[in-house]
Design a protein around this motif. Structure first.
Motif, short mmCIF file in Angstrom:
data_model
loop_
_atom_site.label_atom_id
_atom_site.label_comp_id
_atom_site.label_asym_id
_atom_site.label_seq_id
_atom_site.Cartn_x
_atom_site.Cartn_y
_atom_site.Cartn_z
N ASP A 10 0.85 -1.19 0.00
CA ASP A 10 0.00 0.00 0.00
C ASP A 10 0.89 1.24 0.00
N PRO A 115 3.38 4.87 -7.49
CA PRO A 115 2.46 3.82 -7.93
C PRO A 115 2.70 3.61 -9.43
N TYR A 152 0.11 -2.55 -5.83
CA TYR A 152 -0.90 -2.99 -4.87
C TYR A 152 -1.31 -4.45 -5.12
#
Length: 169
Positions: A10, A115, A152
């Motif tokens: 995360d 990300p 993730y």
């Protein structure tokens, strides 16, 4: 020299100087990574977005705010191209990573967590999203010493890990 590491987890829990948010042009929170960062960071992140980006942010650009309640010091917001909506200019995706690293270096950040920009709801093909991330991060001159590429899902982590391992060969 920048060290690149694949992380399965995360992004909101990463202990780095700055986390990168895959934002939308309005800069007012949203879904996916954007929503997670705004929820975890708290109202300070949104308030700073409103103050710093009253007219939003252009696709491919980046800017920073406080990280609020996140373990990071800053959030670097970048707007990736929405592949699902027909925005398919790969140079804009590469720009997201480059501009984020420039902003991070300007802040004095030595560690940054990214990300996979545009790979979620924006629908950028996963393999190319990973390739673009690796290409941009490894080709951008920066004072940032440590970059985490946070995936993730297990499938995305597998893709990122394989690409990072291939760099070492």
């Amino acid at each position: 020299m920048t060290t690149l590491t694949a992380v399965h987890g995360d992004i909101t829990t990463q202990h780095v100087d700055a986390v990168v948010n895959a934002a939308n042009t309005a800069m007012r929170g949203g879904g996916g990574v954007d929503g997670a960062i705004h929820r975890a960071g708290g109202s300070e992140v949104l308030a700073d977005c409103i103050a710093r980006f009253p007219h939003g942010l252009a696709t491919g650009d980046a800017g920073w705010t406080t990280a609020g309640n996140l373990p990071a010091r800053w959030v670097i917001h970048t707007v990736g191209p929405n592949h699902a909506a027909g925005e398919r200019d790969r140079s804009l995706l590469l720009s997201c990573y480059r501009r984020s690293l420039e902003v991070a270096a300007g802040l004095g950040a030595r560690s940054v967590a990214f990300p996979l920009i545009s790979a979620g709801v924006y629908g950028w093909p996963a393999d190319d999203a990973v390739a673009a991330a690796i290409e941009a991060i490894t080709s951008t001159p920066t004072a940032v010493e440590r970059v985490l590429l946070v995936a993730y899902s297990a499938a995305d982590h597998h893709r990122v890990s394989a690409a990072v391992e291939a760099l070492a060969e």
